[in-house]
Structures are given as C-alpha cells and as structure tokens.
Design a protein around this motif. Structure first.
Motif, short mmCIF file in Angstrom:
data_model
loop_
_atom_site.label_atom_id
_atom_site.label_comp_id
_atom_site.label_asym_id
_atom_site.label_seq_id
_atom_site.Cartn_x
_atom_site.Cartn_y
_atom_site.Cartn_z
N MET A 275 -70.81 -52.90 -38.47
CA MET A 275 -71.35 -54.15 -38.63
C MET A 275 -70.71 -54.15 -39.99
O MET A 275 -69.83 -52.95 -40.33
CB MET A 275 -72.67 -55.19 -39.24
N SER A 276 -70.02 -55.50 -40.19
CA SER A 276 -68.70 -55.01 -41.59
C SER A 276 -69.27 -56.58 -42.20
O SER A 276 -69.86 -57.75 -41.26
CB SER A 276 -67.38 -55.57 -41.44
N TYR A 277 -69.25 -56.55 -43.41
CA TYR A 277 -69.37 -58.03 -43.94
C TYR A 277 -68.66 -58.55 -45.21
O TYR A 277 -68.17 -57.74 -46.47
CB TYR A 277 -70.80 -57.71 -44.92
N ALA A 278 -67.33 -59.34 -44.99
CA ALA A 278 -66.46 -60.40 -45.79
C ALA A 278 -67.46 -60.56 -47.24
O ALA A 278 -67.38 -61.95 -47.07
CB ALA A 278 -65.78 -61.25 -45.93
N LEU A 279 -67.43 -60.10 -48.23
CA LEU A 279 -68.04 -60.16 -49.18
C LEU A 279 -67.01 -61.54 -50.13
O LEU A 279 -67.89 -62.55 -50.63
CB LEU A 279 -68.73 -59.32 -50.60
N THR A 280 -66.05 -61.49 -50.38
CA THR A 280 -65.24 -62.18 -50.53
C THR A 280 -64.23 -62.59 -49.10
O THR A 280 -63.82 -61.56 -48.59
CB THR A 280 -64.65 -62.14 -52.34
N GLU A 281 -63.10 -63.19 -49.92
CA GLU A 281 -61.89 -63.91 -48.59
C GLU A 281 -60.63 -61.73 -48.79
O GLU A 281 -59.53 -62.06 -47.17
CB GLU A 281 -60.73 -64.57 -49.46
N ARG A 282 -61.03 -61.18 -50.38
CA ARG A 282 -60.30 -60.31 -49.97
C ARG A 282 -61.25 -58.38 -50.34
O ARG A 282 -60.31 -57.56 -49.72
CB ARG A 282 -60.03 -59.84 -51.66
N LEU A 283 -62.91 -59.01 -50.59
CA LEU A 283 -62.92 -57.63 -50.65
C LEU A 283 -64.36 -57.36 -49.00
O LEU A 283 -65.22 -58.79 -48.52
CB LEU A 283 -63.94 -57.65 -51.49
N ALA A 284 -64.40 -56.35 -48.62
CA ALA A 284 -65.36 -56.28 -46.99
C ALA A 284 -65.81 -54.87 -47.26
O ALA A 284 -65.14 -54.37 -47.64
CB ALA A 284 -64.17 -56.34 -46.04
N PHE A 285 -67.22 -54.95 -47.13
CA PHE A 285 -68.06 -53.61 -46.32
C PHE A 285 -67.89 -53.20 -45.29
O PHE A 285 -68.23 -54.32 -44.21
CB PHE A 285 -69.12 -53.40 -47.27
N SER A 286 -68.43 -51.96 -44.47
CA SER A 286 -68.35 -51.84 -43.19
C SER A 286 -69.55 -50.59 -43.35
O SER A 286 -68.74 -50.08 -44.55
CB SER A 286 -66.80 -51.46 -42.54
N ALA A 287 -70.03 -50.53 -42.02
CA ALA A 287 -70.90 -49.31 -42.02
C ALA A 287 -70.72 -49.56 -39.70
O ALA A 287 -70.59 -50.10 -39.66
CB ALA A 287 -72.44 -49.29 -42.48
N GLU A 288 -70.63 -47.65 -39.66
CA GLU A 288 -70.62 -47.67 -38.17
C GLU A 288 -71.23 -46.14 -38.16
O GLU A 288 -71.46 -45.63 -39.29
CB GLU A 288 -69.29 -47.42 -37.53
N TYR A 289 -72.07 -46.11 -37.08
CA TYR A 289 -72.31 -45.30 -36.03
C TYR A 289 -71.41 -44.32 -34.97
O TYR A 289 -70.94 -45.38 -34.00
CB TYR A 289 -73.63 -45.65 -35.36
#
Length: 706
Positions: A202-216
């Motif tokens: 999954m990934s989550y765009a906190l702002t238009e510039r910053l995003a976080f992701s995690a994967e299995y």
C-alpha cells in the motif's frame, strides 16, 4: 568568420550538448506520474503496481541498496504498453561473467495495462520482467491496484520466477532456473511457469509531494543468497518518496529488514515537449495585392534581376537561401535551400510570405522547390490568393489548398554564383562504449574539425579530423574467440593508434535519376575503419508512406592509424569480404510509429536482417529500438547473442528554443561485436528525403504560419 559559418559552428557545439541537457532536465510535471520502484517501473519498492505513466513518458531511475545497484530507462510506448531497459551491478556475486566478484546484468521488461481502474474495479497490469536477458531478474506478474480513499492505494498481485519464490501457493509447470550465459534471448520457455506466490502493498500520499509505502515482497533473492552475500531477514520493505514540482522523485527505503536503499527518478515527455523554435523573430506578414493589380503584366518585358535581389534579401533575413528563381507571367518557381528550420513547413511558409511582398502582382501561383544536396525533393504549389485570404485562419485550410508533388525536373537551375561553396566547423566530440564487464562505461572526449567543399550543388567533398583529449577507449582489451572476421572488435586498436585521425574523407554525388527515384554515390575514406565506394538508390513517391532502397558497398579496412593507408582484409579469424549491402523498406505506420527493415549482407559476410521501430513526435523527438539477427550462431556472436539497442533522437531546438535542423542521437547498445555490423556512411538518402515529402510535412504543418 561569415555569419553562416558561425551558425554552423554554434550548431555543431550545441548539437553535441543538446541531448544530455534535454535528458538530464526533467520536463514532465508531477501530475499523473506514479511512483517508481527499484526496478525503474511504476511500483512500490521492489514490487510492481498497476499504475501507468502518461503516454510517451520517458523515465530514468538510478538507485539500489545493499549489493544491488540498478539503472533503468523506461518508455511508455503507447497509453497501455511500456518497455524498460535495465543495467544492474551486483557485488559479492559469483557467476560466469563476473569480474572480481562483481556481476553486471542487462535486462528488458514489458508491461501492458489490461484494465483501467473504475469506480469499483481496480486497474490491472500484466508484466514480463527480464524477458530478454540472462534470466537473473526473470519473473512475470499480474497485479491490481485500487485507490480506496483519496491518496491511499492498495496493491495485490501474483508473481512467477523470482517474484514467485516466497511462500508459493501453486505451481504451473516446470521452470528452468539456470542463468543464460550469453543472455539476450527471449526466455519464453519460462514465462508464467514454476512456483506462484502472492505479494501486496500500500502507499499513502500524505501531501502532493510526500508519500509513504510498505510492501510484502514475494522475492527471496535466492540467486543472490546462493551465489553471494545477500541477507534477506524480512519480506517487508518500507519507503518514502518525495516528489518535486517537475515530477522528479527522490526515494529512501528500508529493505529486507537490514538494508538502507535510495533512488532518484527523473522524467521527460517527448510528446509534450515544445515544438522547436518559438524564440525566433516573427515572420513578415503577407502583403495583399491592390484590387486589379493582378492583371498588370507590364513587368514582363523589364529586367527581373531586381526581383531576385529583393527576394534573396527577404529570405536571408529568415535564414533561408534562394538558390534559383524562374519567373513567368502568372507563376514563379523558387529553388529553396533550408539550413535553418527543422520543421519544413515553417521554411515553406516564410518563403511564401516573402514572395507575396516582393514578386509582381500578376504572379498568382507560387511553386517552392526545396533542395538538399542538389536534389529537388518536392514541389510545393500555393496560390497567392489563398495566402492572402487564409493568413489568419486555421493551418489546415491552407494545407487543404496546397499541392505537394514530386520535385523531379521542377527546380530552376542554381544561380551561377551559388557554387562553389565552402564551409567548416570545429566542435567537441564524444564517443562511448557500453557494457564491457571490466568497465561498463568507457568514453573518449576530444575535438573534431570538419570541412566541406561543394563545386556544384550535387557534388560534395567533405572530411573530418579528430584529436582525442581524454578518455579510456584505448584500454579495452577484449579478444573474443570469434568465428567471424574481425570487422569491429579491433575498435580499441583504432582508438589507440588513430590519434589524431582522419575520421572521414569522401567525395559524394547526389542525384535524381527518374521520378520518385534518388541516388547517392560516395567514395573515399567512408568511416573510421573502412574505405571504399558506397552506392545507393531510393524509391520514394512524394505522397507515399512507403519507401524502398538498395545499397551496395565495396570496402577495404583502413590502417589502424586512420590516416591514408589501407591494410589487408585478412584477420586472424577470417577474411573481410569486399562487398556488402542491403535492400531496405521504410514505412510510416501512422500515429507516430515508423518502421525500417534492412535485409542483406553485413561487414563480416553474415546474412540477415535489421528491424527498427521508432516512435516519432511532431517536435522532432524520436524514441526507438532495433535488433539485428543474422546467420551467425548466438554462441559465435558472443555476449548478448545478437546486436540490439535503443536510440533517442533529440532536436537541438528542444533545448535552444531556436529553430534548427540539427539533431543529436544517443544510442544505447551492447558492446561492439562482429556479427550484424554495418558500414557507417554519412548522407544516406532516406533521412534527407522524407522530411520534405507530404506525410512528414502534414504532421508539422502547424508551423506554416510561424
């Protein structure tokens, strides 16, 4: 120095630098571009997603972590299909072909979007990873991605190959596991075979510039663990992406439970790049005739030399050359040489405007015949009344009233004082060698001096001399056990002994031998390694998307010092044949796709074919690939199995904002081999002819009134 020669010098220098500048400077915006993973594909961290880049996006990624380093060039070939080329460096890896524990690997990927994301259904992509290569990164996948809430994407998929190595839940037949030593061949016997495993993220765009992701991750890095020092403590990877305004992406990762990684991704989009030019001066307006002036034929019996002088001055102001002029009571025929405008309709339009301001009012029909190397390539006929009526209307209207026909026999003779003509330029040059495992990137940098003398319009004496200033191409020390004559693999010796070198010294004649038929004969030192005679004929109707050509060459290898001597055709592995040549077909498929097929005999005497496919854009950018397969056995060819490469052509005007006919082409290809090697000859006909024919001019007709 004359202004024309100054322009040539500036163009030569700028063309050398244009490509690197355009590729290094991201021009895309962040809108619509997904995050890219460590494989240089739309993805999370190691795993892919079903996101797709905007059509024609050209992306470059450089990154890695631990023992892995990867550089990838990806291109969105169509709105649904993308292709990628990857070059990887793996340290602490023991395998055939590794040097001092470092293994370099080339791989190609394809992705295709099966489903668009909808209100309920996710987007779905199927992909082939490393489908041409050693198989080290070989894997296939089917992946789906859905935006759950704004900014939150959820991805899930199944993978085969290395993407099916962690906790497989199914098996679909047997899959070969060994690495392919030479690489370069489609691994179709492995596709969608073997263990199947799932991955998610999954990934989550906190702002238009910053995003976080995690994967299995479903990849255990089994090859790296069994052949090297890779530690894989966890299937979980985490990342953070920072997006700049221009679309560039900076990523930091925590990988395998024990490693830090990083990546930089930049994008450009040839489709959205501006049409070259825009900073040039505005054209002069059309000069409408006074009512009734068209019937005045009093000028016919007067001296017409003043008209030539005035028209020449007007065209010179636009960087165009009036080579010839024929005046009739109701028609004028102009012989045009265009050294400035890469978009040919712009040259035609500016010439036509100048004619309305200079020529007598009774002349209603303008025939403009552009010539290149003395060849009349087409005859563009416009009616003066149409120019007067449609100047401020849509470009399509003037195109509909323009006749573009064959220029054979239509051009007036060149003025007596146009020839002979002399030109020269001094510019930097660069030359590169890629993918040698002992040094993946080598290059030389130096100075090139060029000169040309044209005693007549159709005859060109030209040459170039180079002096290397720095580089390491001379350090290549590879002697392949080649079953073919050594036609290219002695390149290092030429580089070492040829300094300074006569790069090329030829006399070329260009002609029109019949309607739709063009000719070229070139003799002398044709390129850095061969001298001889090259002859070519091209059939290309002015309104056709199809062209056919034939080329025959008689060559002898040059001395290694690249001066005036020749050497024996005998090499330690065979005799270089005297003759080689090809039959060629060129076709414009429409929608920007252009293909070329060359069939014949190559330098080493091997028989085969080269297939080239380019996607071309109205602004002059081109992105394409080629492959050459001959009767040379893959094991005899050596590393890579057969010749292939990627090429990107960038118009100088894309970075200078000034109109220009200069283009820079950058080729990414395997280490030079003897199989599938073709003679390099300047001035091949097709590229000279096609820009001045109806299919190409229609694409860029929007520049007619500019």
């Amino acid at each position: 120095m004359p202004n024309s020669l100054k322009a040539t010098l500036r163009g030569s220098v700028a063309a050398t630098l244009a490509g690197l500048t355009a590729l290094a400077a991201p021009t895309a915006t962040a809108e619509g571009i997904p995050s890219y993973n460590l494989y240089g594909l739309p993805g999370l961290i190691d795993m892919p997603t079903a996101r797709v880049a905007p059509d024609a996006t050209l992306s470059t990624t450089i990154g890695g972590g631990g023992t892995q380093g990867r550089g990838t060039l990806s291109f969105q070939i169509t709105p649904r299909l993308s292709g990628s080329f990857r070059y990887s460096r793996i340290s602490d890896f023991s395998a055939a072909g590794s040097v001092d524990g470092v293994f370099y690997d080339r791989s190609f990927d394809l992705r295709y979007q099966l489903l668009d994301e909808g209100d309920l259904l996710p987007g779905v992509v199927v992909g082939l990873q490393d489908f041409i290569g050693t198989g080290l990164y070989g894997g296939e996948y089917l992946v789906a991605t859905k935006e759950i809430i704004p900014g939150l994407d959820v991805t899930g998929g199944v993978g085969w190959g290395r993407l099916g190595s962690r906790n497989p839940f199914a098996e679909t037949g047997n899959r070969p596991e060994e690495l392919l030593g030479e690489g370069g061949l489609p691994t179709y016997d492995r596709w969608f075979r073997g263990d199947v495993a799932g991955f998610a993220g999954m990934s989550y765009a906190l702002t238009e510039r910053l995003a976080f992701s995690a994967e299995y991750s479903s990849d255990t890095y089994e090859s790296e663990r069994t052949r090297g020092e890779h530690d894989d403590d966890s299937p979980w990877n985490f990342g953070v992406d920072y997006r700049f305004d221009n679309g560039a992406q900076l990523s930091l990762y925590h990988l395998y439970g024990n490693t830090i990684g990083a990546q930089v991704t930049v994008h450009t989009n040839p489709k959205d790049a501006a049409v070259p030019g825009g900073a040039e001066s505005a054209p002069v307006p059309v000069s409408p005739r006074a009512p009734g002036a068209a019937s005045d034929l009093g000028w016919v019996t007067a001296d017409t030399s003043d008209y030539r002088s005035a028209l020449n001055t007007a065209m010179t102001n636009d960087g165009l050359v009036l080579e010839g002029l024929k005046l009739e009571p109701r028609r004028a025929v102009v012989r045009l040489r265009n050294p400035r405008y890469g978009q040919v309709p712009q040259a035609i339009g500016r010439t036509a405007r100048a004619m309305t301001r200079v020529l007598p009012a009774s002349i209603e029909s303008f025939v403009i015949v552009p010539v290149v190397n003395g060849m009349a390539l087409s005859a563009v006929t416009l009616q003066r009344s149409d120019l007067e009526a449609l100047e401020h209307r849509d470009n399509a209207e003037i195109l509909a009233r323009t006749a573009i026909s064959d220029g054979f026999g239509r051009a007036p003779s060149a003025f007596d004082d146009e020839y002979p003509r002399f030109g020269w330029a001094i510019s930097p040059y660069t030359e590169f060698s890629f993918f040698d495992p002992e040094s993946p990137l080598r290059g030389d940098f130096g100075v090139r001096a060029k000169a040309s003398y044209r005693p007549t319009a159709n005859l060109v004496l030209s040459g170039s001399v180079t002096k290397r200033l720095a580089g390491n191409l001379t350090d290549i020390d590879r002697q392949d056990d080649d079953a073919l004559p050594l036609v290219r693999t002695e390149k290092a010796r030429y580089a070492k002994e040829g300094d300074p070198a006569i790069e090329q010294l030829t006399l070329a004649h260009y002609g029109r031998v019949a309607p739709n038929v063009y000719s070229r004969v070139t003799a002398g030192y044709l390129e850095d390694m061969y001298a001889g005679v090259s002859g070519e004929m091209l059939w290309k109707p002015v309104d056709s998307r199809l062209a056919l050509g034939v080329e025959l060459n008689y060559v002898k290898p040059r001395d290694f010092d690249q001066l005036f001597g020749l050497r024996s055709s005998e090499t330690r592995t065979g005799t270089i044949p005297d003759f080689n040549g090809h039959v060629s077909a060129y076709y414009d498929f429409g929608n920007g796709f252009h293909g070329q097929l060359d069939v014949g005999s190559y330098l080493a005497g091997d028989l085969g074919a080269t297939v080239t496919l380019d996607r071309e854009f109205v602004n002059g950018w081109r992105v394409g690939a080629y492959a050459t397969v001959t009767d040379t056995k893959f094991e005899d060819f050596g590393e890579g199995s057969f010749d292939k490469g990627i090429r990107i052509t960038i118009p100088l005007g894309a970075v200078s904002a000034q109109p220009s006919t200069e283009r820079s082409t950058f080729a990414i290809q395997s280490l030079t081999r003897d199989g599938g090697a073709r003679l390099k000859v300047d001035g091949r006909l097709y590229e000279q002819v096609r820009d001045y024919h109806q299919p190409e001019m229609a694409k860029s007709w929007g520049k007619f009134w500019r």
